[in-house]
Design an enzyme around this catalytic site. Structure first.
Site, PDB file in Angstrom:
ATOM      1  N   ARG A 182     -16.169  20.751  34.264  1.00 22.95           N
ATOM      2  CA  ARG A 182     -16.967  21.811  33.643  1.00 22.95           C
ATOM      3  C   ARG A 182     -16.427  22.219  32.279  1.00 22.95           C
ATOM      4  O   ARG A 182     -17.192  22.579  31.389  1.00 22.95           O
ATOM      5  CB  ARG A 182     -17.021  23.028  34.573  1.00 22.95           C
ATOM      6  CG  ARG A 182     -17.969  22.791  35.719  1.00 22.95           C
ATOM      7  CD  ARG A 182     -18.066  23.990  36.603  1.00 22.95           C
ATOM      8  NE  ARG A 182     -19.215  23.886  37.466  1.00 22.95           N
ATOM      9  CZ  ARG A 182     -19.348  24.547  38.604  1.00 22.95           C
ATOM     10  NH1 ARG A 182     -18.387  25.347  39.007  1.00 22.95           N
ATOM     11  NH2 ARG A 182     -20.433  24.416  39.327  1.00 22.95           N
TER      12      ARG A 182
ATOM     13  N   LYS B 106     -27.234  23.235  56.328  1.00 20.17           N
ATOM     14  CA  LYS B 106     -28.294  24.075  56.887  1.00 20.17           C
ATOM     15  C   LYS B 106     -29.679  23.722  56.353  1.00 20.17           C
ATOM     16  O   LYS B 106     -29.889  23.626  55.155  1.00 20.17           O
ATOM     17  CB  LYS B 106     -28.013  25.539  56.574  1.00 20.17           C
ATOM     18  CG  LYS B 106     -26.933  26.132  57.459  1.00 20.17           C
ATOM     19  CD  LYS B 106     -26.748  27.588  57.183  1.00 20.17           C
ATOM     20  CE  LYS B 106     -27.530  28.455  58.150  1.00 20.17           C
ATOM     21  NZ  LYS B 106     -27.442  29.876  57.834  1.00 20.17           N
TER      22      LYS B 106
ATOM     23  N   GLY C 245     -23.347  20.833  43.429  1.00 16.73           N
ATOM     24  CA  GLY C 245     -22.620  21.240  44.635  1.00 16.73           C
ATOM     25  C   GLY C 245     -21.796  20.128  45.259  1.00 16.73           C
ATOM     26  O   GLY C 245     -21.135  19.356  44.566  1.00 16.73           O
TER      27      GLY C 245
ATOM     28  N   GLY D 173     -26.850  25.661  43.131  1.00 11.91           N
ATOM     29  CA  GLY D 173     -27.877  26.679  43.385  1.00 11.91           C
ATOM     30  C   GLY D 173     -28.975  26.657  42.342  1.00 11.91           C
ATOM     31  O   GLY D 173     -30.164  26.753  42.645  1.00 11.91           O
TER      32      GLY D 173
HETATM   33  P1  AMP Z   1     -24.690  22.312  51.933  1.00 12.18           P
HETATM   34  O1  AMP Z   1     -23.930  23.435  51.278  1.00 12.18           O
HETATM   35  O2  AMP Z   1     -25.810  22.768  52.788  1.00 12.18           O
HETATM   36  O3  AMP Z   1     -25.086  21.227  50.957  1.00 12.18           O
HETATM   37  O4  AMP Z   1     -23.682  21.656  52.961  1.00 12.18           O
HETATM   38  C1  AMP Z   1     -22.517  20.989  52.623  1.00 12.18           C
HETATM   39  C2  AMP Z   1     -21.672  20.917  53.855  1.00 12.18           C
HETATM   40  O5  AMP Z   1     -22.351  20.182  54.852  1.00 12.18           O
HETATM   41  C3  AMP Z   1     -20.348  20.232  53.655  1.00 12.18           C
HETATM   42  O6  AMP Z   1     -19.337  21.191  53.739  1.00 12.18           O
HETATM   43  C4  AMP Z   1     -20.285  19.231  54.795  1.00 12.18           C
HETATM   44  O7  AMP Z   1     -19.050  19.243  55.468  1.00 12.18           O
HETATM   45  C5  AMP Z   1     -21.364  19.712  55.726  1.00 12.18           C
HETATM   46  N1  AMP Z   1     -21.866  18.644  56.609  1.00 12.18           N
HETATM   47  C6  AMP Z   1     -22.379  17.462  56.259  1.00 12.18           C
HETATM   48  N2  AMP Z   1     -22.657  16.720  57.345  1.00 12.18           N
HETATM   49  C7  AMP Z   1     -22.302  17.443  58.425  1.00 12.18           C
HETATM   50  C8  AMP Z   1     -22.336  17.224  59.821  1.00 12.18           C
HETATM   51  N3  AMP Z   1     -22.798  16.079  60.341  1.00 12.18           N
HETATM   52  N4  AMP Z   1     -21.888  18.200  60.634  1.00 12.18           N
HETATM   53  C9  AMP Z   1     -21.418  19.357  60.118  1.00 12.18           C
HETATM   54  N5  AMP Z   1     -21.359  19.637  58.800  1.00 12.18           N
HETATM   55  C10 AMP Z   1     -21.798  18.688  57.956  1.00 12.18           C
END
Ligand code: AMP
Length: 390
Positions: A34, A199, A349, A372
């Site tokens: 960055r 999520k 991210g 974001g």
């Molecule tokens: P996000 O902020 O929604 O993009 O999520 C990123 C996070 O998703 C990372 O910290 C990953 O560790 C988590 N993640 C990816 N695949 C899995 C999985 N199969 N089970 C649990 N967490 C996961």
């Protein structure tokens, strides 16, 4: 959109809002991407003989003890090395000391001001876009350049506040981000979206928009399990986002031809990096198992779709990439995309963090600096940091 080139900034005092929110551990900057990305705009202002005042946030400030951990001083040292030029540092975000530093500036001098979020300690003045604070910061310069894409979806005093008070434009970094993201408005076809992360609920707005434009949406990561549960698979102890089940059922019902789900995973019984894992088809999951990475069959399935694409958007890792074992197929697919020259935008991210550590970040078409902000852009939301400049 007005860019820095549209302003006559020669010999003027220019305030640049940068995004120096970099990871720091034991006083060491772990990833300076960055900071390096801000150089183009800073160098342009140097060529124009400007007095340069830099603002940035770092981390979050909720209580007194957060101040020390989020001091911007180390950034001034690092920036100074990158520019091969002295960067002065103001310990305070406002007041006599800062004002007299600015009064004594010569052309081409650079001052980095302390973390804008120090102002959050009382009344969240920065994050709530306190009117007086924005006006005060604006009074320190003649022009304002917003070059912090990571916070462009926020209305803070250090972006919207200042831009409301003096002539403003976007910098080169933000311009580059917008140019790359605009290729998604009318995407080259076939357009394939790769989604991962944890999520579903965080990405509902994005999925609703992208499903209309994409030819296929490949879903991996933890969020795949909510879709698989919606199809009545046993998902064991894998991540489930219960509140999004109905949403997933609907998407699957209306776009069954577009949504591609994993067929297998790397599974284990406990959420850690030590335990052994095995490859397992989703139809064979038992109640004590959890999937922490997409499996090898899924990797091949995804690659077969990706090789048809003329444009790929990828948001979110396909596994728990923080654990070495479960980042394997995220890395493999990054490698596949790079080796096959598939035009890909990484949507900020965690997937950009994964690409950086795996050494692929600079080899893809575009890696966004704002997670974001990218998501909100894709949802079609108005971004306050840009609206105020428009
Ligand atoms: P996000 O902020 O929604 O993009 O999520 C990123 C996070 O998703 C990372 O910290 C990953 O560790 C988590 N993640 C990816 N695949 C899995 C999985 N199969 N089970 C649990 N967490 C996961």
């Amino acid at each position: 959109m007005k860019t820095i080139k549209d302003l006559n900034i020669d010999n003027k005092k220019v305030i640049i809002r940068c995004d120096f929110n970099v990871p720091i551990k034991d006083n060491k900057i772990i990833d300076d991407t960055r900071i390096a990305s801000a150089l183009e705009t800073i160098n342009y202002c140097l060529k124009r003989n400007c007095k340069i005042i830099l603002l940035s946030h770092l981390g979050r400030i909720k209580e007194e003890k957060d101040l020390e951990n989020n001091d911007l001083y180390p950034i001034s040292i690092h920036l100074s090395k990158l520019l091969n030029k002295k960067v002065m540092f103001s310990k305070t975000t406002r007041g006599k000391e800062l004002e007299s530093m600015i009064d004594n500036m010569n052309n081409k001098d650079i001052i980095l001001v302390q973390n804008t979020r120090y102002e959050d300690l009382f009344d969240k003045k920065e994050s709530k876009n306190d009117f007086e604070l924005g006006k005060y910061w604006a009074s320190l310069g003649d022009f304002f350049i917003n070059d912090a894409f990571g916070t462009i979806h926020r209305a803070h005093a250090s972006n919207v506040g200042i831009a409301s008070n003096i002539p403003s434009a976007i910098g080169f970094l933000v311009e580059k981000e917008l140019n790359a993201l605009s290729s998604l408005n009318v995407p080259d076809k076939p357009f394939i979206v790769l989604l991962g992360g944890s999520k579903v609920s965080d990405k509902i707005g994005v999925i609703e928009k992208l499903v209309l434009k994409a030819d296929k949406i490949l879903i991996g990561g933890g969020m795949a399990f909510t879709f698989l549960k919606a199809k009545n698979f046993e998902i064991g102890k894998s991540l489930l986002d219960e509140e999004s089940l109905d949403f997933c059922k609907n998407i699957l019902k209306n776009y069954s031809d577009k949504i591609i789900l994993p067929v297998d995973f790397a599974v284990t019984n406990d959420f850690n990096n030590e335990e052994d894992y095995r490859q397992k088809d989703i139809k064979d999951f038992s109640i004590n198992e959890m999937g922490l990475d997409i499996g090898n069959k899924t990797k091949t399935l995804f690659e077969n779709h990706l090789k048809e694409a003329n444009l790929v958007l990828w948001n979110g890792p396909l596994g728990v990439y923080e654990f070495d074992k479960y980042r394997k197929n995220t890395d493999e697919i990054l490698k596949f995309i790079v080796n096959n020259n598939i035009k890909t935008i990484l949507g900020g991210g965690d997937i950009v963090a994964a690409a950086t550590t795996a050494g692929y970040k600079d080899k893809v078409f575009h890696a966004s600096t704002g997670g974001g902000a990218t998501l909100e852009y894709l949802e079609g939301k108005k971004l306050p940091g840009l609206e105020v400049i428009k």
